[in-house]
Design an enzyme around this catalytic site. Structure first.
Site, PDB file in Angstrom:
ATOM      1  N   SER A 203       0.860  -1.332  -0.025  1.00  0.00           N
ATOM      2  CA  SER A 203       0.117   0.047   0.014  1.00  0.00           C
ATOM      3  C   SER A 203       1.139   1.206   0.172  1.00  0.00           C
ATOM      4  O   SER A 203       2.143   1.109   0.301  1.00  0.00           O
ATOM      5  CB  SER A 203      -0.921   0.154   1.229  1.00  0.00           C
ATOM      6  OG  SER A 203      -1.345   1.158   1.571  1.00  0.00           O
TER       7      SER A 203
ATOM      8  N   TYR B  62      -3.737  -0.029   9.765  1.00  0.00           N
ATOM      9  CA  TYR B  62      -3.422  -0.324   8.370  1.00  0.00           C
ATOM     10  C   TYR B  62      -2.096  -0.224   7.868  1.00  0.00           C
ATOM     11  O   TYR B  62      -1.448  -1.041   7.488  1.00  0.00           O
ATOM     12  CB  TYR B  62      -4.605   0.098   7.506  1.00  0.00           C
ATOM     13  CG  TYR B  62      -4.604  -0.123   6.333  1.00  0.00           C
ATOM     14  CD1 TYR B  62      -5.207  -1.119   5.809  1.00  0.00           C
ATOM     15  CD2 TYR B  62      -3.950   0.778   5.151  1.00  0.00           C
ATOM     16  CE1 TYR B  62      -5.176  -1.544   4.256  1.00  0.00           C
ATOM     17  CE2 TYR B  62      -4.003   0.465   3.833  1.00  0.00           C
ATOM     18  CZ  TYR B  62      -4.546  -0.652   3.580  1.00  0.00           C
ATOM     19  OH  TYR B  62      -4.893  -0.950   2.160  1.00  0.00           O
TER      20      TYR B  62
HETATM   21  P1  NAP Z   1     -11.915  -4.969  -0.974  1.00  0.00           P
HETATM   22  O1  NAP Z   1     -12.732  -4.351  -2.501  1.00  0.00           O
HETATM   23  O2  NAP Z   1     -12.573  -4.555   0.339  1.00  0.00           O
HETATM   24  O3  NAP Z   1     -11.515  -6.616  -1.301  1.00  0.00           O
HETATM   25  C1  NAP Z   1     -10.909  -7.185  -0.185  1.00  0.00           C
HETATM   26  C2  NAP Z   1     -11.013  -8.442  -0.231  1.00  0.00           C
HETATM   27  O4  NAP Z   1     -10.405  -9.323   0.741  1.00  0.00           O
HETATM   28  C3  NAP Z   1     -12.501  -9.054  -0.147  1.00  0.00           C
HETATM   29  O5  NAP Z   1     -12.851  -9.878  -1.259  1.00  0.00           O
HETATM   30  C4  NAP Z   1     -12.759  -9.544   0.942  1.00  0.00           C
HETATM   31  O6  NAP Z   1     -13.654 -10.677   1.205  1.00  0.00           O
HETATM   32  C5  NAP Z   1     -11.326 -10.373   1.312  1.00  0.00           C
HETATM   33  N1  NAP Z   1     -10.956 -10.390   2.773  1.00  0.00           N
HETATM   34  C6  NAP Z   1     -11.057  -9.543   3.643  1.00  0.00           C
HETATM   35  N2  NAP Z   1     -10.586 -10.284   4.790  1.00  0.00           N
HETATM   36  C7  NAP Z   1     -10.443 -11.486   4.474  1.00  0.00           C
HETATM   37  C8  NAP Z   1     -10.219 -12.737   5.366  1.00  0.00           C
HETATM   38  N3  NAP Z   1      -9.849 -12.555   6.412  1.00  0.00           N
HETATM   39  N4  NAP Z   1     -10.032 -13.786   4.616  1.00  0.00           N
HETATM   40  C9  NAP Z   1     -10.241 -14.016   3.255  1.00  0.00           C
HETATM   41  N5  NAP Z   1     -10.535 -13.108   2.484  1.00  0.00           N
HETATM   42  C10 NAP Z   1     -10.874 -11.757   3.230  1.00  0.00           C
HETATM   43  O7  NAP Z   1     -10.395  -4.414  -1.179  1.00  0.00           O
HETATM   44  P2  NAP Z   1      -9.303  -3.883  -2.275  1.00  0.00           P
HETATM   45  O8  NAP Z   1      -9.313  -2.361  -2.274  1.00  0.00           O
HETATM   46  O9  NAP Z   1      -9.708  -4.935  -3.545  1.00  0.00           O
HETATM   47  O10 NAP Z   1      -8.130  -4.422  -1.705  1.00  0.00           O
HETATM   48  C11 NAP Z   1      -7.279  -5.635  -2.135  1.00  0.00           C
HETATM   49  C12 NAP Z   1      -6.282  -5.481  -1.149  1.00  0.00           C
HETATM   50  O11 NAP Z   1      -5.303  -4.301  -1.876  1.00  0.00           O
HETATM   51  C13 NAP Z   1      -6.121  -5.249   0.108  1.00  0.00           C
HETATM   52  O12 NAP Z   1      -5.154  -5.934   0.867  1.00  0.00           O
HETATM   53  C14 NAP Z   1      -6.117  -3.847   0.465  1.00  0.00           C
HETATM   54  O13 NAP Z   1      -5.558  -3.538   1.606  1.00  0.00           O
HETATM   55  C15 NAP Z   1      -5.150  -3.440  -0.886  1.00  0.00           C
HETATM   56  N6  NAP Z   1      -4.676  -2.150  -1.452  1.00  0.00           N
HETATM   57  C16 NAP Z   1      -6.016  -1.232  -1.736  1.00  0.00           C
HETATM   58  C17 NAP Z   1      -5.947  -0.277  -2.227  1.00  0.00           C
HETATM   59  C18 NAP Z   1      -7.102   0.660  -2.869  1.00  0.00           C
HETATM   60  O14 NAP Z   1      -6.874   1.813  -2.890  1.00  0.00           O
HETATM   61  N7  NAP Z   1      -8.195  -0.170  -2.760  1.00  0.00           N
HETATM   62  C19 NAP Z   1      -4.529   0.414  -2.353  1.00  0.00           C
HETATM   63  C20 NAP Z   1      -3.478  -0.187  -1.843  1.00  0.00           C
HETATM   64  C21 NAP Z   1      -3.846  -1.519  -1.216  1.00  0.00           C
HETATM   65  P3  NAP Z   1     -15.009 -10.731   2.255  1.00  0.00           P
HETATM   66  O15 NAP Z   1     -16.056 -10.291   1.285  1.00  0.00           O
HETATM   67  O16 NAP Z   1     -14.868 -12.109   2.634  1.00  0.00           O
HETATM   68  O17 NAP Z   1     -14.574  -9.491   3.168  1.00  0.00           O
HETATM   69  C1  GCO Z   2      -7.025   5.365   3.103  1.00  0.00           C
HETATM   70  C2  GCO Z   2      -7.071   4.254   2.050  1.00  0.00           C
HETATM   71  C3  GCO Z   2      -5.917   3.668   1.861  1.00  0.00           C
HETATM   72  C4  GCO Z   2      -5.814   2.887   0.321  1.00  0.00           C
HETATM   73  C5  GCO Z   2      -4.357   2.072   0.160  1.00  0.00           C
HETATM   74  C6  GCO Z   2      -3.549   3.165  -0.623  1.00  0.00           C
HETATM   75  O1  GCO Z   2      -7.939   5.522   4.046  1.00  0.00           O
HETATM   76  O2  GCO Z   2      -5.896   5.961   3.199  1.00  0.00           O
HETATM   77  O3  GCO Z   2      -8.150   3.301   2.249  1.00  0.00           O
HETATM   78  O4  GCO Z   2      -4.906   3.281   2.778  1.00  0.00           O
HETATM   79  O5  GCO Z   2      -6.730   1.694   0.600  1.00  0.00           O
HETATM   80  O6  GCO Z   2      -4.003   1.262   0.827  1.00  0.00           O
HETATM   81  O7  GCO Z   2      -2.427   2.733  -1.118  1.00  0.00           O
END
Ligand code: NAP
Ligand code: GCO
Length: 268
Positions: free
Chosen positions: A149, A162
């Site tokens: 992230s 986080y």
């Molecule tokens: P999201 O839309 O909330 O999807 C997260 C997924 O993780 C969901 O399918 C959720 O399934 C699953 N999950 C959560 N807890 C779990 C557990 N204990 N066991 C199995 N599955 C679980 O999030 P996203 O934005 O796609 O993010 C995916 C990853 O990228 C995360 O690690 C997030 O921190 C990271 N990320 C996101 C962003 C962003 O801007 N969106 C940026 C950087 C990093 P359930 O339906 O079961 O909850």
């Molecule tokens: C926030 C966001 C982030 C992103 C992501 C950034 O509240 O600042 O949710 O943490 O999800 O991980 O890379």
């Protein structure tokens, strides 16, 4: 491009497990790996999500195998890996994608809430990596991709747990590289910028007067690309880090952030 050059990006014959890939970033990464030839396994926590995800994969023409498992439960993950090995073969590629965020000011956050974030976002990847590494050693190769992230590098108000977990995940990435590089396992991270998914939906909600959320405007102004990322923006980096093209890339975090980390921001 010369066909042999393209072959180094091929995942033909590989088995990939993408955790938490029912929707969002995980789904797009699974789609990318499938497009490059990999057989896809994914997990999620509920049958409802599983049914939706299987329909989503089928609509894309992807024959993904879905399993119900929580990444924080070691017994469930061991069973998940056993089933995937029986159904598809030993896992070549693990993408530790499952994750949650809680946005709570630190002084108002309960230790239990902090622990839950660390448990899913940091201990989960440890449990999943630990479960697949023996099979990778036996195969003689393996790729582990941890979804990190901006908060692996930066802090901001309300996301202490986080940031602690994603900073830890960066170091877990380097440690897996250090400990298993000799076994021909490459462990790298993808550090997405701000990506439009359900996780960030609250930060993009329209205000009652119809205007954009202040955080939405802030992110667009803080991103040299001047937009939010999409899950599809992460596809190329996932294929690269899962494929032979990255065989000498290890312990690296590839930030896919439209330039956020390079940029100090506009003067007000
Ligand atoms: P999201 O839309 O909330 O999807 C997260 C997924 O993780 C969901 O399918 C959720 O399934 C699953 N999950 C959560 N807890 C779990 C557990 N204990 N066991 C199995 N599955 C679980 O999030 P996203 O934005 O796609 O993010 C995916 C990853 O990228 C995360 O690690 C997030 O921190 C990271 N990320 C996101 C962003 C962003 O801007 N969106 C940026 C950087 C990093 P359930 O339906 O079961 O909850
Ligand atoms: C926030 C966001 C982030 C992103 C992501 C950034 O509240 O600042 O949710 O943490 O999800 O991980 O890379």
């Amino acid at each position: 491009m010369n066909h042999d050059m393209m072959k180094m990006f091929s995942l033909e014959g590989k088995v990939a497990l993408v955790t938490g890939a029912a929707y969002g970033i995980g789904f797009a990464i699974a789609e990318a790996l499938a497009g490059a030839g990999a057989k896809i396994a994914f997990n999620c926590r509920s049958q409802k999500n599983m049914d939706q995800a299987l329909a989503g994969y089928a609509a894309k023409g992807i024959d993904a195998k879905g399993y119900i498992a929580d990444v924080t439960d070691e017994a469930q993950v061991t069973e998940l890996v056993r089933k995937i090995e029986a159904d598809l073969g030993a896992i070549d590629i693990l993408v530790n994608n499952a994750g949650i965020i809680k946005r709570i000011p630190m002084t108002e956050m309960r230790a239990e809430e902090f622990r839950q974030v660390v448990d899913i976002d940091l201990v989960g990847p440890f449990i999943c990596a630990k479960a697949v590494i023996p099979g990778m050693i036996a195969k003689g190769h393996g790729k582990i991709i941890n979804i990190c992230s901006m908060m692996s590098e930066l802090g901001r108000e309300t996301v202490s747990a986080y940031a602690a977990a994603k900073g830890g995940l960066k170091m877990l990435t380097r440690n897996i590289c250090s400990e298993y590089g000799e076994a021909n396992i490459q462990c790298n991270g993808i550090g997405p910028g701000y990506i439009a998914t359900p996780q960030t939906a609250p930060l993009r909600e329209r205000q009652p007067d119809g205007s954009r959320h202040p955080f939405d405007q802030f992110i667009v102004s803080k991103t040299p690309a001047a937009r939010w990322g999409t899950p599809e923006d992460l596809m190329g980096s996932a294929i690269f880090l899962a494929s032979d093209a990255s065989n000498f890339v290890n312990g690296h975090i590839l930030y896919v952030d439209g330039g956020i980390l390079a940029y100090i921001g506009k003067q007000p």
